[in-house]
Write a protein that holds these residues in place. Structure first.
Motif, PDB file in Angstrom:
ATOM      1  N   LYS A 335      10.867  -9.907   5.566  1.00  0.00           N
ATOM      2  CA  LYS A 335      11.322 -11.227   5.143  1.00  0.00           C
ATOM      3  C   LYS A 335      10.635 -12.326   5.938  1.00  0.00           C
ATOM      4  O   LYS A 335      10.243 -13.362   5.381  1.00  0.00           O
ATOM      5  CB  LYS A 335      12.840 -11.335   5.313  1.00  0.00           C
ATOM      6  CG  LYS A 335      13.397 -12.710   4.964  1.00  0.00           C
ATOM      7  CD  LYS A 335      14.905 -12.775   5.152  1.00  0.00           C
ATOM      8  CE  LYS A 335      15.442 -14.166   4.840  1.00  0.00           C
ATOM      9  NZ  LYS A 335      16.918 -14.240   5.039  1.00  0.00           N
ATOM     10  N   PHE A 336      10.464 -12.105   7.243  1.00  0.00           N
ATOM     11  CA  PHE A 336       9.879 -13.136   8.104  1.00  0.00           C
ATOM     12  C   PHE A 336       8.374 -12.944   8.310  1.00  0.00           C
ATOM     13  O   PHE A 336       7.780 -13.551   9.194  1.00  0.00           O
ATOM     14  CB  PHE A 336      10.621 -13.178   9.437  1.00  0.00           C
ATOM     15  CG  PHE A 336      12.053 -13.637   9.318  1.00  0.00           C
ATOM     16  CD1 PHE A 336      12.341 -14.967   9.039  1.00  0.00           C
ATOM     17  CD2 PHE A 336      13.106 -12.742   9.428  1.00  0.00           C
ATOM     18  CE1 PHE A 336      13.649 -15.402   8.911  1.00  0.00           C
ATOM     19  CE2 PHE A 336      14.416 -13.165   9.307  1.00  0.00           C
ATOM     20  CZ  PHE A 336      14.693 -14.495   9.040  1.00  0.00           C
ATOM     21  N   LYS A 337       7.764 -12.093   7.487  1.00  0.00           N
ATOM     22  CA  LYS A 337       6.302 -11.917   7.423  1.00  0.00           C
ATOM     23  C   LYS A 337       5.704 -11.559   8.777  1.00  0.00           C
ATOM     24  O   LYS A 337       4.701 -12.127   9.216  1.00  0.00           O
ATOM     25  CB  LYS A 337       5.641 -13.183   6.857  1.00  0.00           C
ATOM     26  CG  LYS A 337       6.042 -13.488   5.420  1.00  0.00           C
ATOM     27  CD  LYS A 337       5.279 -14.663   4.857  1.00  0.00           C
ATOM     28  CE  LYS A 337       5.629 -14.884   3.389  1.00  0.00           C
ATOM     29  NZ  LYS A 337       4.866 -16.003   2.797  1.00  0.00           N
ATOM     30  N   MET A 338       6.333 -10.600   9.437  1.00  0.00           N
ATOM     31  CA  MET A 338       5.824 -10.094  10.714  1.00  0.00           C
ATOM     32  C   MET A 338       4.980  -8.849  10.450  1.00  0.00           C
ATOM     33  O   MET A 338       5.459  -7.883   9.854  1.00  0.00           O
ATOM     34  CB  MET A 338       6.976  -9.727  11.644  1.00  0.00           C
ATOM     35  CG  MET A 338       7.786 -10.921  12.109  1.00  0.00           C
ATOM     36  SD  MET A 338       6.849 -11.910  13.303  1.00  0.00           S
ATOM     37  CE  MET A 338       8.072 -13.162  13.698  1.00  0.00           C
ATOM     38  N   LYS A 339       3.735  -8.867  10.892  1.00  0.00           N
ATOM     39  CA  LYS A 339       2.885  -7.696  10.753  1.00  0.00           C
ATOM     40  C   LYS A 339       3.200  -6.725  11.885  1.00  0.00           C
ATOM     41  O   LYS A 339       3.082  -7.055  13.060  1.00  0.00           O
ATOM     42  CB  LYS A 339       1.403  -8.074  10.790  1.00  0.00           C
ATOM     43  CG  LYS A 339       0.478  -6.899  10.538  1.00  0.00           C
ATOM     44  CD  LYS A 339      -0.983  -7.322  10.539  1.00  0.00           C
ATOM     45  CE  LYS A 339      -1.885  -6.157  10.169  1.00  0.00           C
ATOM     46  NZ  LYS A 339      -1.743  -5.000  11.061  1.00  0.00           N
ATOM     47  N   VAL A 340       3.595  -5.524  11.520  1.00  0.00           N
ATOM     48  CA  VAL A 340       3.975  -4.516  12.502  1.00  0.00           C
ATOM     49  C   VAL A 340       2.724  -3.828  13.023  1.00  0.00           C
ATOM     50  O   VAL A 340       1.921  -3.289  12.252  1.00  0.00           O
ATOM     51  CB  VAL A 340       4.943  -3.490  11.890  1.00  0.00           C
ATOM     52  CG1 VAL A 340       5.252  -2.382  12.885  1.00  0.00           C
ATOM     53  CG2 VAL A 340       6.226  -4.180  11.438  1.00  0.00           C
ATOM     54  N   VAL A 354       4.777  -6.836  17.140  1.00  0.00           N
ATOM     55  CA  VAL A 354       4.468  -7.564  15.916  1.00  0.00           C
ATOM     56  C   VAL A 354       3.497  -8.707  16.193  1.00  0.00           C
ATOM     57  O   VAL A 354       3.402  -9.210  17.314  1.00  0.00           O
ATOM     58  CB  VAL A 354       5.744  -8.139  15.252  1.00  0.00           C
ATOM     59  CG1 VAL A 354       6.686  -7.015  14.834  1.00  0.00           C
ATOM     60  CG2 VAL A 354       6.453  -9.127  16.165  1.00  0.00           C
ATOM     61  N   ASP A 355       2.816  -9.105  15.130  1.00  0.00           N
ATOM     62  CA  ASP A 355       1.931 -10.272  15.157  1.00  0.00           C
ATOM     63  C   ASP A 355       2.676 -11.419  14.486  1.00  0.00           C
ATOM     64  O   ASP A 355       2.933 -11.389  13.280  1.00  0.00           O
ATOM     65  CB  ASP A 355       0.640  -9.944  14.405  1.00  0.00           C
ATOM     66  CG  ASP A 355      -0.412 -11.032  14.549  1.00  0.00           C
ATOM     67  OD1 ASP A 355      -0.059 -12.122  15.016  1.00  0.00           O
ATOM     68  OD2 ASP A 355      -1.570 -10.794  14.176  1.00  0.00           O
ATOM     69  N   ASN A 356       3.005 -12.432  15.267  1.00  0.00           N
ATOM     70  CA  ASN A 356       3.806 -13.566  14.777  1.00  0.00           C
ATOM     71  C   ASN A 356       2.893 -14.646  14.185  1.00  0.00           C
ATOM     72  O   ASN A 356       2.936 -15.811  14.572  1.00  0.00           O
ATOM     73  CB  ASN A 356       4.641 -14.133  15.935  1.00  0.00           C
ATOM     74  CG  ASN A 356       5.525 -15.282  15.516  1.00  0.00           C
ATOM     75  OD1 ASN A 356       5.987 -15.347  14.381  1.00  0.00           O
ATOM     76  ND2 ASN A 356       5.746 -16.215  16.429  1.00  0.00           N
ATOM     77  N   LYS A 357       2.060 -14.278  13.216  1.00  0.00           N
ATOM     78  CA  LYS A 357       1.048 -15.224  12.730  1.00  0.00           C
ATOM     79  C   LYS A 357       1.634 -16.349  11.891  1.00  0.00           C
ATOM     80  O   LYS A 357       0.991 -17.373  11.691  1.00  0.00           O
ATOM     81  CB  LYS A 357      -0.042 -14.488  11.950  1.00  0.00           C
ATOM     82  CG  LYS A 357       0.376 -13.889  10.631  1.00  0.00           C
ATOM     83  CD  LYS A 357      -0.836 -13.271   9.937  1.00  0.00           C
ATOM     84  CE  LYS A 357      -0.491 -12.703   8.573  1.00  0.00           C
ATOM     85  NZ  LYS A 357      -1.691 -12.163   7.880  1.00  0.00           N
ATOM     86  N   PHE A 358       2.861 -16.183  11.390  1.00  0.00           N
ATOM     87  CA  PHE A 358       3.480 -17.245  10.598  1.00  0.00           C
ATOM     88  C   PHE A 358       4.531 -18.017  11.393  1.00  0.00           C
ATOM     89  O   PHE A 358       5.290 -18.800  10.828  1.00  0.00           O
ATOM     90  CB  PHE A 358       4.099 -16.671   9.319  1.00  0.00           C
ATOM     91  CG  PHE A 358       3.077 -16.139   8.351  1.00  0.00           C
ATOM     92  CD1 PHE A 358       2.249 -17.002   7.655  1.00  0.00           C
ATOM     93  CD2 PHE A 358       2.934 -14.781   8.143  1.00  0.00           C
ATOM     94  CE1 PHE A 358       1.308 -16.526   6.761  1.00  0.00           C
ATOM     95  CE2 PHE A 358       1.998 -14.283   7.258  1.00  0.00           C
ATOM     96  CZ  PHE A 358       1.181 -15.159   6.561  1.00  0.00           C
ATOM     97  N   ASN A 359       4.587 -17.768  12.713  1.00  0.00           N
ATOM     98  CA  ASN A 359       5.495 -18.507  13.612  1.00  0.00           C
ATOM     99  C   ASN A 359       6.961 -18.418  13.172  1.00  0.00           C
ATOM    100  O   ASN A 359       7.688 -19.410  13.175  1.00  0.00           O
ATOM    101  CB  ASN A 359       5.057 -19.974  13.721  1.00  0.00           C
ATOM    102  CG  ASN A 359       3.696 -20.120  14.363  1.00  0.00           C
ATOM    103  OD1 ASN A 359       3.405 -19.486  15.372  1.00  0.00           O
ATOM    104  ND2 ASN A 359       2.851 -20.950  13.763  1.00  0.00           N
ATOM    105  N   ASN A 360       7.383 -17.214  12.808  1.00  0.00           N
ATOM    106  CA  ASN A 360       8.759 -16.990  12.373  1.00  0.00           C
ATOM    107  C   ASN A 360       9.580 -16.206  13.395  1.00  0.00           C
ATOM    108  O   ASN A 360      10.593 -15.600  13.039  1.00  0.00           O
ATOM    109  CB  ASN A 360       8.773 -16.234  11.037  1.00  0.00           C
ATOM    110  CG  ASN A 360       8.325 -17.096   9.881  1.00  0.00           C
ATOM    111  OD1 ASN A 360       8.527 -18.304   9.884  1.00  0.00           O
ATOM    112  ND2 ASN A 360       7.706 -16.482   8.885  1.00  0.00           N
TER     113      ASN A 360
END
Length: 418
Positions: A335-340, A354-360
């Motif tokens: 849902k929060f678009k975190m790449k695992v 995770v990679d927080n590339k969408f700052n969520n």
């Protein structure tokens, strides 16, 4: 028909664009689709435009002027007369960008992001097509948004392969040179611009190769080919002559930056070779990704990903972390678009990098706290070593704060707090 892709580093200034012409001349290819990225750090500059656009304190006029001046200076270095049509084309495209920012009513950040950052590729491809003509390289400029059709998942759109196959077949000639944009598509319903994710220009090249049954794809980089480690962080790197599709997909999955993770699947399906070559030395062989030997030479591969987040969860009542708990975690990560990047679990705990590339991160943590005890570390570095030996792992971890280690037969991963 072959596909060439030139990234931002290969077109960052006037001299670099001139070098692209040199590469085309030296390779002597006549039937090409040339996919180009935004020039230099234009995407980053357009992200600053977006930041100012959404901020009450932002200086939108200044950030827009920076993008305009950057490209105008490149035009000055390429064309002797300011009356050249390329200057008029830059003004026209820039007016379209300003018009969108003035009239847009959407508050959907991802939608606005795609509409704005796409101008980087539109400008770069227009400049390169004009400079080709100036140097006797006849070409057709193609708006890739007419060809690559996607869903409306802005910033990371999914390709509609059936429609894309049809539109590319209809619009792209197998003869001559076509110049088009990487990274971009358009969604099926309203034709709004979409993007395929950062570094998606490699993927664009693969899409064209697949749909056109191309002979090969060549990605032109500022490195001699695919190296076993990033020379910015590791010394004594080695160049691979050949990598199998399978191994390249593994390396891409773990974050190797030379090849986009989505690029390899369509190439493998039709066994189209992918070459990674230096635009500074275009006659050198570079690296071939294709059928055959796993790695040549066989050596360890080191991959580094900075600015990751390690989240550690445990149940509030010390009950086991079972499938239903973990299922909720992955639902929220999606849902929060975190790449695992990595997961590890025990009876009562679950850790995920995770990679927080969408700052969520903040809303994700808030949701996780409803059900779990949550600890996290930001700005950690994930190291991955493929085909490792124990001495290499020991040397990498020496005098470092290792938060988590995970090891399998072929791969070891370390999360380190620098």
């Amino acid at each position: 028909m072959k596909i060439f892709k030139f990234g931002g580093a290969s077109t960052k200034d006037a001299e670099s664009v001139k070098n692209v012409v040199s590469v085309i001349t030296k390779t002597a290819e006549k039937d090409l689709v040339i996919v180009v990225s935004a020039m230099g750090k234009t995407t980053n500059a357009l992200e600053e435009v977006l930041k100012d656009y959404f901020s009450e304190d932002g200086n939108l006029k200044h950030s827009l002027q920076f993008v305009y001046d950057y490209h105008h200076n490149i035009l000055n270095g390429l064309f002797s007369s300011p009356q050249h049509p390329a200057f008029e084309n830059l003004n026209r495209i820039f007016k379209e960008l300003e018009r969108f920012l003035e009239t847009n009513k959407s508050k959907n950040h991802a939608f606005v992001y795609d509409q704005v950052v796409s101008f980087g590729e539109l400008i770069s491809s227009t400049i390169i097509a004009a400079y080709f003509e100036e140097n006797g390289i006849n070409n057709t400029w193609l708006d890739v948004r007419q060809c690559i059709k996607t869903d409306a998942n802005y910033r990371d759109a999914n390709v509609d392969w059936e429609k894309t196959q049809q539109t590319i077949s209809d619009k792209v000639s197998l003869k001559g040179i076509t110049v088009t944009q990487g990274f971009l598509g358009s969604e099926n319903t309203n034709n709004f611009t979409t993007t395929l994710g950062r570094e998606g220009s490699d993927y664009t090249a693969a899409i064209f190769a697949y749909c056109l049954n191309a002979e090969s794809v060549t990605i032109w980089k500022d490195v001699p080919g695919v190296l076993n480690a990033d020379p910015r962080y590791f010394t004594e790197t080695q160049l691979f002559n050949h990598i199998s599709y399978r191994e390249a997909i593994e390396l891409a999955f773990y974050g190797a930056s030379v090849i986009h993770p989505k690029t390899l699947q369509p190439m493998q399906r039709k066994e189209i070779p992918l070459y990674v070559k230096s635009f500074l030395n275009p006659t050198a062989p570079g690296t071939c990704v294709g059928k055959g030997v796993l790695l040549d030479p066989m050596t360890s591969c080191f991959i580094l990903k900075k600015n990751q987040v390690l989240i550690s969860l445990s149940s509030l009542d010390f009950s086991f972390m079972m499938e239903d708990h973990i299922g909720d975690v992955f639902k929220w990560l999606h849902k929060f678009k975190m790449k695992v990047e990595l997961i590890q679990n025990s009876a009562i705990s679950f850790s995920v990098c995770v990679d927080n590339k969408f700052n969520n991160l903040e809303p994700l943590l808030a949701k996780l706290r409803e059900k779990f005890s949550v600890k996290w570390n930001e700005n950690v570095t994930l190291y991955t070593i493929r085909h490792f030996n124990p001495a290499e792992v020991k040397a990498l971890a020496e005098n470092k704060n290792v938060l988590l280690k995970q090891e399998s037969k072929e791969t070891v991963q370390l999360i380190i707090k620098e």
